[in-house]
Design an enzyme around this catalytic site. Structure first.
Site, PDB file in Angstrom:
ATOM      1  N   CYS A   2       1.044  -0.889   0.803  1.00 26.83           N
ATOM      2  CA  CYS A   2       0.484   0.198  -0.490  1.00 26.83           C
ATOM      3  C   CYS A   2       0.823   1.652   0.028  1.00 26.83           C
ATOM      4  CB  CYS A   2      -1.056   0.453   1.196  1.00 26.83           C
ATOM      5  SG  CYS A   2      -1.402  -1.714   1.548  1.00 26.83           S
ATOM      6  N   ARG A  27       1.111   0.903  -6.337  1.00 31.52           N
ATOM      7  CA  ARG A  27       1.274   0.418  -4.834  1.00 31.52           C
ATOM      8  C   ARG A  27       0.285  -0.691  -4.568  1.00 31.52           C
ATOM      9  NH1 ARG A  27       7.041   1.407  -2.379  1.00 31.52           N
ATOM     10  NH2 ARG A  27       6.137   0.231  -1.029  1.00 31.52           N
ATOM     11  N   TRP A  75      -3.994  -1.853  -1.017  1.00 29.60           N
ATOM     12  CA  TRP A  75      -4.326  -2.843  -1.708  1.00 29.60           C
ATOM     13  C   TRP A  75      -4.515  -3.801   0.203  1.00 29.60           C
ATOM     14  CZ3 TRP A  75      -2.028  -8.494  -1.476  1.00 29.60           C
ATOM     15  CH2 TRP A  75      -1.739  -8.269  -2.723  1.00 29.60           C
ATOM     16  N   ASN A 101       0.814  -0.032   6.541  1.00 29.31           N
ATOM     17  CA  ASN A 101       1.761  -1.324   5.341  1.00 29.31           C
ATOM     18  C   ASN A 101       1.683  -1.713   6.581  1.00 29.31           C
ATOM     19  OD1 ASN A 101       0.947   1.287   3.615  1.00 29.31           O
ATOM     20  ND2 ASN A 101       2.843   1.031   2.984  1.00 29.31           N
ATOM     21  N   GLY A 102       1.383  -3.190   5.260  1.00 32.85           N
ATOM     22  CA  GLY A 102       1.833  -4.493   6.294  1.00 32.85           C
ATOM     23  C   GLY A 102       1.030  -5.232   6.989  1.00 32.85           C
ATOM     24  N   GLU A 481       9.593 -15.100 -18.353  1.00 33.52           N
ATOM     25  CA  GLU A 481       8.931 -13.621 -18.302  1.00 33.52           C
ATOM     26  C   GLU A 481       7.732 -13.120 -19.583  1.00 33.52           C
ATOM     27  OE1 GLU A 481       9.323 -11.791 -15.658  1.00 33.52           O
ATOM     28  OE2 GLU A 481       8.890  -9.917 -17.201  1.00 33.52           O
ATOM     29  N   LYS A 485       4.555 -11.555 -18.132  1.00 37.79           N
ATOM     30  CA  LYS A 485       3.740 -10.356 -18.905  1.00 37.79           C
ATOM     31  C   LYS A 485       2.721 -10.583 -19.498  1.00 37.79           C
ATOM     32  CE  LYS A 485       5.760  -8.534 -17.419  1.00 37.79           C
ATOM     33  NZ  LYS A 485       6.774  -8.398 -16.270  1.00 37.79           N
ATOM     34  N   GLU A 488      -0.112 -11.418 -16.471  1.00 33.37           N
ATOM     35  CA  GLU A 488      -1.156 -10.273 -15.662  1.00 33.37           C
ATOM     36  C   GLU A 488      -1.372  -8.789 -15.807  1.00 33.37           C
ATOM     37  OE1 GLU A 488       2.644  -8.355 -13.329  1.00 33.37           O
ATOM     38  OE2 GLU A 488       4.204  -8.764 -15.838  1.00 33.37           O
ATOM     39  N   HIS A 504       5.071 -34.340 -22.829  1.00 28.49           N
ATOM     40  CA  HIS A 504       4.619 -35.632 -22.294  1.00 28.49           C
ATOM     41  C   HIS A 504       3.966 -34.601 -20.735  1.00 28.49           C
ATOM     42  CE1 HIS A 504       9.319 -37.541 -21.534  1.00 28.49           C
ATOM     43  NE2 HIS A 504       9.368 -35.903 -22.394  1.00 28.49           N
ATOM     44  N   LYS A 604       2.946  -2.878  -6.543  1.00 29.06           N
ATOM     45  CA  LYS A 604       3.624  -3.218  -6.841  1.00 29.06           C
ATOM     46  C   LYS A 604       5.281  -3.294  -5.993  1.00 29.06           C
ATOM     47  CE  LYS A 604       6.965  -1.738  -9.923  1.00 29.06           C
ATOM     48  NZ  LYS A 604       7.617  -2.602 -11.463  1.00 29.06           N
TER      49      LYS A 604
HETATM   50  C1  F6R Z   1       6.058  -8.370 -12.949  1.00 28.12           C
HETATM   51  C2  F6R Z   1       7.007  -7.841 -11.650  1.00 28.12           C
HETATM   52  C3  F6R Z   1       6.572  -9.289 -10.637  1.00 28.12           C
HETATM   53  C4  F6R Z   1       8.063  -8.573  -9.271  1.00 28.12           C
HETATM   54  C5  F6R Z   1       8.229  -9.381  -7.845  1.00 28.12           C
HETATM   55  C6  F6R Z   1       9.048  -9.286  -7.445  1.00 28.12           C
HETATM   56  O1  F6R Z   1       5.962  -7.634 -14.068  1.00 28.12           O
HETATM   57  O2  F6R Z   1       7.084  -6.443 -11.462  1.00 28.12           O
HETATM   58  O3  F6R Z   1       6.438 -10.097 -10.715  1.00 28.12           O
HETATM   59  O4  F6R Z   1       9.353  -8.986 -10.531  1.00 28.12           O
HETATM   60  O5  F6R Z   1       6.510  -9.119  -7.375  1.00 28.12           O
HETATM   61  O6  F6R Z   1       9.830  -7.908  -7.553  1.00 28.12           O
HETATM   62  P1  F6R Z   1      10.915  -7.519  -6.956  1.00 28.12           P
HETATM   63  O7  F6R Z   1      12.188  -7.305  -7.918  1.00 28.12           O
HETATM   64  O8  F6R Z   1      10.419  -6.075  -6.463  1.00 28.12           O
HETATM   65  O9  F6R Z   1      10.924  -7.911  -5.650  1.00 28.12           O
END
Ligand code: F6R
Length: 609
Positions: A2, A27, A75, A101-102, A481, A485, A488, A504, A604
């Site tokens: 958050c 966030r 969040w 936050n947390g 990756e 992408k 998400e 398999h 984020k």
């Molecule tokens: C996907 C994405 C997440 C982060 C993951 C780790 O696009 O951004 O999968 O890679 O939450 O975040 P960090 O790198 O900040 O530890």
């Protein structure tokens, strides 16, 4: 996860809080709220939904008058997103407000205790427990009451606290969740992220775990967990504010995709001097490096995918075993780590709780921890034995792009640095890779120039319900990756498979018209990749292939659609290959009308377990 902002000074607080929250909305964005001291009492305004709802309700902040306040964008973890569960949460008298936050892990026991004392609760949040508990202990001194609460709450938290009886101060606390203080002239700030206050000040204080701060208009005082005063250094932040703004682009994600060549230049160029990789302040001595027996790479999400590429590259360069672990699994899997293990922790935010916990576990076991981090002064950076910054600049879109690319570049640089010290790379090979690394930003620019092709393919495929990414070795790591992408931000179901695994089981999912994105950039395995393309095509798949210029013709004969990247050293292929995959996801999400920068259910920086 958050966002928190707090302000105390001579200006109207609400517009400043709303502006700060707008910069933090990435966030967390399911509800938002502010509490401002109006001169007599705390006025609290909260709204479910995007920040805009709250902002409209408050006429951009003009509807609440007062120069001290706290704000939050949420969040949800405890309690569904709703007006009542939004922060700030207030005590029963309405005189103490808290943003958090947390997660307070023992909130249930504390709530029961307070309920037995007759304290009524209105929300389902763990945060309300903190507000009520502070009031329970409050005897005229807010700091003392907070101090008592800190000895009773468990979990991860960053807190901003405002009390109507002591409106000339804000109290801030942090444990395992980021919180910084912004130092201004006649005004001071608190925030979970520096971008929220950059407009007002570049002088910041990073709170350590367990520290408490009291902010007044005139200054900031910091204390340890036992409320003994501690001296803190102020750091200067040199990020440009426009780096955290959209600058005319429709989405941060698109802007950040386009920023990648520049970000790579920042990450790579200063670290190559006279053809040699130089890593300033690298914490391992040559003796440590010679003694290394194993490397662990620990990370989450896309950062983990960087680690997957890293495994192939580092094992190839160093001839040492490299294990990649999901940070959320690492500490529960009894990892074999000792003082001859190098643990590489990768995190854009430097605040991901699982990654942080893995780091601590690795240190406890005696491992040497080097982190690859984007956010300066973040918790992971500070707790590591050494840190290599990615210098990607602020990344605002929830889906990472430029952080992924720069993490990969830094990991490759690190591989070269270690290989040279271990003598496991031939000089000629070393020079070739270094030269190719220096060419990478320009080659990436070429890939970006061809984005119209990718936009066209996105228009062909954006309605598919399910997409498979297949590849071998580095192309498999790249597929992980690409698939993440896509899912998400576009909400299309997608999976990445090592091509050899298809037969398999997974191949049974391929039917007429299934989209398969075939990744075939790695020359050494190109023929095998071709066989897999033919294999899925003969089951009816539509194949969109990604390969290098050198293989364009051959792949063009079988694939339904084709995207190419310039040839480069094999180690660097994923660095170029990821760009078309990012763009494909972006355009698909755009065509599906998705909220690209703020995908549903995500945030984020994930500071909960
Ligand atoms: C996907 C994405 C997440 C982060 C993951 C780790 O696009 O951004 O999968 O890679 O939450 O975040 P960090 O790198 O900040 O530890």
């Amino acid at each position: 996860m958050c966002g928190i902002v707090g302000y105390i000074g001579g200006e109207q607080a609400a517009p400043i809080l709303l502006d700060g929250l707008a910069r933090l909305e990435y966030r967390g964005y399911d509800s938002a709220g502010v509490a401002v001291y109006t001169g007599e009492e705390l006025e609290v305004a909260k709204a479910k939904g995007r920040l805009q709802v709250l902002s409209d309700m408050l006429q951009g902040g003009r509807a609440i008058q007062g120069c001290t306040g706290i704000g939050h964008t949420r969040w949800a973890t405890h309690g569904a997103p709703s007006d009542v569960n939004s922060h700030p949460q207030v005590s029963r008298s309405g005189r103490i407000a808290v943003v958090h936050n947390g997660i307070i892990e023992n909130y249930s026991a504390l709530k029961q205790f307070l309920e037995r004392q007759g304290v009524p609760f209105t929300s389902q949040t763990d945060t309300e427990v903190v507000a009520q508990l502070i009031e329970y202990f409050y005897e005229g001194d807010l700091l003392q009451a907070v101090g008592r609460v800190l000895h009773r709450i468990e979990g991860a938290y960053a807190l901003g606290i405002l009390c109507a009886d002591t409106p000339d101060q804000l109290v801030a606390v942090r444990r395992d969740s980021p919180l910084i203080l912004g130092v201004g002239e006649g005004e001071n700030f608190l925030a979970s992220d520096v971008t929220a206050i950059l407009k007002h000040t570049r002088e910041v204080i990073y709170l350590e775990d367990g520290e408490v701060a009291v902010l007044t208009r005139e200054g900031v005082r910091c204390y340890n967990h036992f409320l003994q005063p501690v001296e803190k250094q102020t750091s200067h932040v040199d990020w440009e504010i426009d780096a955290a703004e959209k600058g005319g682009y429709e989405h941060f994600m698109f802007k950040e995709i386009l920023e990648q060549p520049e970000a790579l230049r920042r990450a790579i160029f200063p670290r190559v001097q006279d053809g040699q990789v130089c890593l300033e302040d690298f914490p391992l001595t040559d003796e440590d490096i010679q003694g290394m027996r194993k490397i662990y790479i620990v990370a989450c999400g896309s950062s983990y995918h960087v680690g997957m590429v890293g495994k192939y590259n580092l094992e190839g360069l160093l001839r040492l075993p490299v294990e990649v672990a999901l940070a959320s699994e690492f500490r529960y899997q009894q990892p074999i780590v000792d003082d001859r293990t190098l643990v590489l922790v990768i995190s854009q935010s430097g605040e991901t709780l699982d990654t942080m916990a893995a780091l601590r576990e690795a240190k406890r076991l005696g491992g040497k921890v080097v982190s690859i981090v984007n956010v300066m002064g973040s918790s992971i950076a500070r707790e590591s034995d050494g840190v290599l910054y990615t210098w990607a600049g602020p990344e605002i879109a929830v889906a990472t792009t430029k952080a992924y690319s720069t993490q990969l570049a830094v990991l490759n640089l690190l591989g070269l640095y270690l290989a040279q010290r271990l003598g496991t790379v031939a000089q000629e090979e070393y020079q070739t890779i270094v030269q190719e690394l220096l060419l990478l930003p320009a080659k990436m620019e070429q890939v970006l120039e061809n984005r119209a092709d990718i936009q066209y393919y996105a228009s062909q495929y954006f309605n598919h319900a399910s997409v498979f990414y297949i590849g071998r070795n580095l192309d498999y790591a790249l597929g992980l990756e690409g698939s993440l992408k896509l899912k998400e931000i576009s909400y299309i179901h997608s999976e990445a498979y090592a091509s050899g695994e298809l037969k398999h089981g997974t191949i049974s999912l391929i039917e007429q018209g299934t989209l398969v994105v075939a990744l075939a950039t790695y020359s050494r395995l190109f023929e095998k990749a071709m066989s897999n393309v033919v294999e899925v095509k003969s089951r009816g798949a539509d194949v969109l292939a990604l390969t290098t210029e050198g293989h364009r013709e051959e792949m063009g004969k079988v694939a339904n659609g084709l995207v190419t990247i310039p040839d480069t050293h094999p180690m660097l292929l994923p660095s170029l290959g990821v760009v078309p995959l990012q763009l494909f996801s972006y355009y698909v999400a755009l065509m599906r009308g998705c909220d690209i920068d703020k995908p549903r259910n995500l945030a984020k920086s994930v500071t909960v377990e």
